[in-house]
Design an enzyme around this catalytic site. Structure first.
Site, short mmCIF file in Angstrom:
data_model
loop_
_atom_site.label_atom_id
_atom_site.label_comp_id
_atom_site.label_asym_id
_atom_site.label_seq_id
_atom_site.Cartn_x
_atom_site.Cartn_y
_atom_site.Cartn_z
N ARG A 212 0.84 -1.20 0.00
CA ARG A 212 0.00 0.00 0.00
C ARG A 212 0.88 1.25 0.00
NH1 ARG A 212 -4.05 -3.24 3.31
NH2 ARG A 212 -2.84 -3.09 5.21
N SER A 251 -17.56 -6.99 -3.67
CA SER A 251 -18.91 -7.57 -3.79
C SER A 251 -19.64 -7.54 -2.44
CB SER A 251 -18.83 -9.00 -4.31
OG SER A 251 -18.01 -9.77 -3.47
N ASP A 297 -6.64 -7.23 -6.04
CA ASP A 297 -6.18 -8.02 -4.89
C ASP A 297 -7.29 -8.99 -4.48
OD1 ASP A 297 -4.71 -8.94 -2.74
OD2 ASP A 297 -5.29 -7.31 -1.41
N CYS A 337 -2.87 -14.18 -3.25
CA CYS A 337 -2.50 -14.57 -1.89
C CYS A 337 -2.73 -16.06 -1.68
CB CYS A 337 -3.28 -13.75 -0.87
SG CYS A 337 -5.05 -13.94 -1.01
#
Ligand code: SAH
Length: 393
Positions: A212, A251, A297, A337
């Site tokens: 970030r 979502s 991500d 990930c």
């Protein structure tokens, strides 16, 4: 003491300090250990080689020590936690005035397989991934207090979804100590509401902190799309970095709420930000080509090895959409990930996506998990986060 005796030759990985014993490596068991109890592991020659937590499943023993004379008691937990804390201090992650959000214990990476502890200001969120760690949670909580010496007030235990359900442990989420409702923590000078009660993982994706911070450096004057935003971490950094506009998409309506809260906490009334509760693929299909900085991500597409093929297809499809729409001169931060997806696999999926769109793409950075999520050198499986920062011509 329970004894686990290995099959011939099955001690090799333990000789190289790998911290797991697979059930297939076991010749016989002396005694009847309950799940979560400490067992001693012996070679077929009858020599002690390790001790650790017993569990039914493919990983049968999670190694705590390679020394026969090391007792697994309160002092043991204290020593391990103190080592983990000292490491975070020595590398300048703990004890900063602008940051009180970090991972204190990262399982195998801190020689504490099955245990995760994240620190959010004055609250530690503890998560057990093994029956053994669940059983000793109160000992660990006590040790944690001693080691942190007043730096934390609250310990929240959050293992309802991380423990093997077959072990019949019925863990309940809740405070082991304290119970503060103050859930605002600081990461590199930015503030975040951490939802440890209902949120994913321990409430926040601590593992993206350095990525970030890198994104912030690229945000100036750009139109940013933060896809799979969850708590809006990347969005808040993009705002501080001087982005022209930031759109966050997830979502989950709850995630969008959290994102809006976190933006309001740091940039009240700032109209550069908008958030949408929508499916990623739908949004990517309907959006225009206004973005020149996109973050992808997604959640772990492959939770297990057998899901690998589908996962790679998922990454490919997702990245194709970003490559199709990103403005010339745009920058794409793309992540995986999934532990089951290797760095090479992920790269291939992203390369294939780039090739399918015919865009000219350069790799600017290859990203991974931060230093407070260390990889035990003897346990390469501990490396899970992969990211690429790409310049798209
Ligand atoms: N980037 C975040 C972490 C992302 S976690 C951070 O830095 O904190 C993955 C997120 O993807 C979750 O919030 C989940 O709600 C969301 N998600 C899962 N499936 C999705 C889909 N099909 N479309 C959009 N978001 C989705």
């Amino acid at each position: 003491m329970y004894k686990i005796i290995l099959k011939r030759g099955k001690e090799e990985s333990l000789q190289r300090f790998h911290p797991w014993v697979f059930s297939g490596a076991i010749a016989r068991i002396e005694g009847e250990p309950e799940e979560g109890e400490v067992v001693d592991v012996y070679t077929s020659q009858g020599e002690f080689i390790a001790k650790g937590h017993w569990q039914i499943g493919s990983i049968a023993v999670r190694v705590l020590s390679f020394r026969a004379d090391e007792a697994i008691d309160t002092d043991f937990w204290k020593r391990r936690l103190a080592t983990a804390y000292a490491m975070r201090q020595h590398i300048g992650i703990a004890g900063r005035s602008d940051n009180n959000t970090y991972r204190l214990v990262h399982g195998e990476g801190d020689n504490l397989p099955g245990l995760v502890i994240d620190i959010y200001a004055r609250t530690a969120v503890m998560q057990a991934h093994s029956a053994g760690m669940h059983l000793v949670r109160m000992q660990i909580a006590a040790a944690l207090n001693e080691v942190m010496q007043g730096a934390i007030d609250n310990i929240y235990y959050k293992s309802e979804t991380t423990l093997p359900f077959k072990a019949d442990l019925y863990p309940e989420n809740g405070f082991l100590q304290g119970g503060s409702r103050d859930n605002v923590a600081t990461e590199y000078g930015l503030q975040f509401h951490i939802d440890w009660l209902k949120g994913q993982k321990t409430g926040f994706f601590v593992d993206q902190r350095e990525n970030r911070a890198l994104l912030e450096r690229y945000a100036h004057g750009r139109s940013v799309l933060n896809m799979f935003c969850y708590t809006g971490g990347f969005s808040v950094y993009a705002m501080r970095g001087g982005a022209k506009l930031v759109h966050s998409v997830d979502s989950s309506a709850k995630a969008i709420d959290l994102t809006n809260k976190n933006i309001a906490l740091n940039f009240p009334g700032d109209e550069r930000h908008e958030a949408y509760a929508e499916d990623a693929f739908k949004y990517l299909d309907r959006m225009g080509d206004q973005y020149d900085l996109i973050i992808l991500d997604p959640p772990a597409f492959a939770k297990h090895r057998d899901a690998l093929r589908n996962a790679l297809q998922g990454y490919r499809k997702l990245n194709v959409k970003a490559f199709e729409k990103i403005k010339p001169g745009g920058i794409l931060f793309t992540f995986s990930c999934s532990q089951a997806v290797s760095k090479e696999n992920f790269r291939t999926a992203v390369f294939t996506a780039a090739a399918m769109t015919g865009r000219s793409v350069r790799i600017l950075h290859q990203l991974t998990q931060p230093a407070d999520h260390p990889v035990n050198i003897y346990h390469p499986e501990g490396e899970y986060l992969k990211g690429l920062v790409l310049y798209v011509e």
